[in-house]
Design an enzyme around this catalytic site. Sequence first.
Site, short mmCIF file in Angstrom:
data_model
loop_
_atom_site.label_atom_id
_atom_site.label_comp_id
_atom_site.label_asym_id
_atom_site.label_seq_id
_atom_site.Cartn_x
_atom_site.Cartn_y
_atom_site.Cartn_z
CG ASP A 76 5.16 -5.72 -3.92
OD1 ASP A 76 4.92 -4.53 -3.14
OD2 ASP A 76 3.83 -6.28 -4.17
CE1 TYR B 143 -1.15 -4.63 -0.33
CE2 TYR B 143 -2.24 -5.76 -2.65
CZ TYR B 143 -0.95 -4.93 -1.95
OH TYR B 143 -0.10 -4.35 -2.63
CG HIS C 280 8.13 -1.56 -4.97
ND1 HIS C 280 8.83 -1.98 -4.05
CD2 HIS C 280 7.17 -1.99 -5.45
CE1 HIS C 280 7.82 -3.18 -3.70
NE2 HIS C 280 6.93 -2.91 -4.37
#
Length: 420
Positions: free
Chosen positions: A202, A332, A387
């Site tokens: 990630d 982000y 994940h």
Amino acid sequence: MSVGKATYALDSTPEYFPKKRKEMTIQPFTIDIPQSTLDDLQHRLAQTRWPDEAEGVGWAYGTNRGYLKELVDYWQRSYDWRREEAKLNQFAQYRADIDGSRIHFIHVRGKGPNPTPLLLIHGWPDSFYRFHKVIPQLSDPASFGGNPEDSFDVIVPSLPGFGFSDRPNFPGGMKSLRSAELLSKLMHEVLGYQRYAVAGGDIGGRVTRLLALAHPEQVLGIHLTDIGFPREIAFPPEVPNPSPAEGRFLGSVGMWFFQEGAYATLQTTKPQTISYALSDSPVGLAGWIVEKFRTWSDCDGEIEESYTKDELLTNIMIYWVTGTISSSARLYHEDGLQSPPQLSAGQYIEVPAGVATFPKDLTYPPHELGERFLRIARWTEMPRGGHFAALEVPELLVEDLRAFLRPLRGAEAKRENRSE
């Protein structure tokens, strides 16, 4: 295909390090959340205003209200933060002041003849807690039936703006580029490791690739549980003449963002707006995070097939008690604003790379795509997992890390012998 090495210098301009540089210091750290914070949490849980829900929709509209109520009831009546806090405090923890930013990290020395330093980097919406199951196995393999020659010095930081690291409140403070530079200094200048391996997934995978790009002389090898997305940092912006498998992957990425990427779009465009709700309501925070753990894991829709309630809540609590959901969301936005280093056709990250792909991760990239920009030494398609592999299937991840790094450790030992 012709290939060329690619290296980049990470930015150290005043935008990234606005404070006066201080001497790098390191201090022991113990998690000790004030009781008033825990009392306030209980009050907020008890005063939750629950939304309505369409009948019979399950999780199709997002986090299921029935399951979230069950989790919150457990949070109020059975979950024991002090017990989980004590478990985390069994790991040796520190905070280092690096260029005016305090970085929290676990540092467990390996029990073996020649432990290799291994930096493990988490992503979102998890935390350093992602790795709590693999730390003992990697640092002390003999206690788990393994070979002590496979031992590692394990270093697990909280990324800036996550967990018990400082929350940068200046523009650019959350960029992955800055995180990579701070972690390079943690490993090389603070802890004194000349060579080390790095692993992550990630956002942690993004930071891992950036570290390898900027400091190939330090990085022994990188291990990734995903190779990133197109148009992301350290990923080829274009894939000329894609193979059928690459074409399917690239198409699946677009479909994934359409179906599952609303959170990323929101956090990339307007992170402050959602932060008010998530910072004020623990149930809102839990709903935001739990849905990702269910969707991104190999659980066939039954989240507790992969994680216990305690595991889910401890990860959520790390965000809540540190107040870091807002800063984590800013990452982000700030990564989306930057002009990141990207690889041209034919360029690759020069350090050896191991990739372990898990069938229920966000995407499932083909081997040939990774070969376009990574120097692949090992590629493993796992039989299960998603994940958050270190938390969901830790044994699979540990064995792949060991297998990938064994030959690199051997080559490094020979190199050191020749230099003596």
